[in-house]
Enzyme design. Sequence first.
Site, mmCIF file in Angstrom:
data_model
loop_
_atom_site.group_PDB
_atom_site.id
_atom_site.type_symbol
_atom_site.label_atom_id
_atom_site.label_comp_id
_atom_site.label_asym_id
_atom_site.label_seq_id
_atom_site.Cartn_x
_atom_site.Cartn_y
_atom_site.Cartn_z
ATOM 1 N N LYS A 1 13.983 24.172 -33.773
ATOM 2 C CA LYS A 1 15.080 23.387 -32.918
ATOM 3 C C LYS A 1 15.426 22.082 -33.323
ATOM 4 O O LYS A 1 14.522 21.065 -33.548
ATOM 5 C CB LYS A 1 14.217 23.057 -31.495
ATOM 6 C CG LYS A 1 15.001 22.370 -30.639
ATOM 7 C CD LYS A 1 14.220 22.265 -29.247
ATOM 8 C CE LYS A 1 13.886 20.939 -28.462
ATOM 9 N NZ LYS A 1 15.119 20.413 -28.357
ATOM 10 N N GLY B 1 15.058 14.007 -20.686
ATOM 11 C CA GLY B 1 14.450 13.409 -19.734
ATOM 12 C C GLY B 1 15.060 12.671 -18.756
ATOM 13 O O GLY B 1 14.417 12.255 -17.894
ATOM 14 N N ALA C 1 17.810 20.052 -22.179
ATOM 15 C CA ALA C 1 17.978 18.799 -21.814
ATOM 16 C C ALA C 1 18.903 18.567 -20.379
ATOM 17 O O ALA C 1 19.834 18.816 -20.365
ATOM 18 C CB ALA C 1 18.267 17.806 -22.634
ATOM 19 N N GLY C 2 18.336 17.719 -19.799
ATOM 20 C CA GLY C 2 18.836 17.126 -18.503
ATOM 21 C C GLY C 2 18.561 18.051 -17.153
ATOM 22 O O GLY C 2 18.719 17.325 -16.169
ATOM 23 N N ASN D 1 11.604 20.443 -20.700
ATOM 24 C CA ASN D 1 10.207 19.856 -20.741
ATOM 25 C C ASN D 1 10.004 18.954 -19.713
ATOM 26 O O ASN D 1 9.185 19.096 -18.941
ATOM 27 C CB ASN D 1 10.241 19.129 -22.098
ATOM 28 C CG ASN D 1 8.444 18.475 -22.368
ATOM 29 O OD1 ASN D 1 7.781 19.415 -22.585
ATOM 30 N ND2 ASN D 1 8.507 17.178 -22.284
ATOM 31 N N THR D 2 10.636 17.928 -19.702
ATOM 32 C CA THR D 2 10.294 16.808 -18.719
ATOM 33 C C THR D 2 10.356 17.156 -17.190
ATOM 34 O O THR D 2 9.578 16.922 -16.473
ATOM 35 C CB THR D 2 11.098 15.546 -18.766
ATOM 36 O OG1 THR D 2 11.185 15.239 -20.365
ATOM 37 C CG2 THR D 2 10.764 14.441 -18.066
#
Lengths: 261, 71
Positions: free
Chosen positions: A101, A162, A188-189, A210-211
């Site tokens: 990645k 994040g 992301a987002g 992830n977050t």
Amino acid sequence: MSEYKDEPLRFGGKEFKSRLIVGSSKYPDPAIMQKAWEASGAEMITVAIRRMNLATGGSLLDYIDRDRYTLLPNTAGCYTKEEAIKTSLIAREMGLSEMVKLEVIGDEKTLFPDTTALVEATEVLVKEGFIVLPYTNDDPIIAKKLEDAGAAAVMPLGAPIGSGLGIRNPYNIRIILEMVRVPVIVDAGVGTASDASIAMELGCDGVLMNTGIAGAKDPVTMAFAMRHAVEAGRLAYLAGRIPKKLYASASTPLEGMPELI
Amino acid sequence: MQIRLNGKERDVRDGITVVELLEELKIQPERVAVLVNQEIVKKPSYVSAMLHDGDAVEVLTVMAGGRGEIR
């Protein structure tokens, strides 16, 4: 029909049943992380390469069942193409994966990618034999350039890493989906389940987060929610939504209405 | 002699090899990647790769970022 059999997610000669890819950072503790991974149904986990804590010799490898999960090394924290390329080579030297990645961060505050360096790094790593999954902007032109450079998939951001702002430019994501033939994975987002569904309803092939999971009050329950959200969004996309209209259209026909008063 | 190991000074015996350093640290070679002066040392070379005074050595592995660190 109690279950719908979907096509697997395919790239770089690999197949995955789950269209959700999860991360390994920011969890309250490793036990919650492992439970969240299980709840997510994900088959792929992104991992970072860092200095080993030499006092303990600990490694994230101690927590990952590699028969069950495919590792996806990332180049998080790399600000130049040279750093990103070297990190990829290190991951391969460790025998982790041929996949990477690829992140080349352009700015500390936004964590937006440096897309020119990203395209260059993709070219180099593809020539080195890597299966390159670049984290990119929601920019269709760059997505096309990454595909032309040999990326196995493109991973446009929905919003900054994040941030939890969701899919800020669904129209660009749609254009990217029209412009490239490789899988499009939103990276992301994503802040909550509906964001993941929106990405999949647009026709994206997968979502990486992830977050959104690790930072939730209850990461395990959120992981479960994300699993269902990705599946629901995927099925809605396959099923084909109704067009949006300004006015109502009655579901029940008026034919056969009795004279009531 | 002294090397810089993961950013910290460390005394090691003269002529120590990468594999011997890992043994001293009780680290299995297959769990790590090793850089000497920013160059990747390939696994088959661990036995022969001799360290020199002042070398910067990085022992890297798979880690999680952020809080909730793996120990």
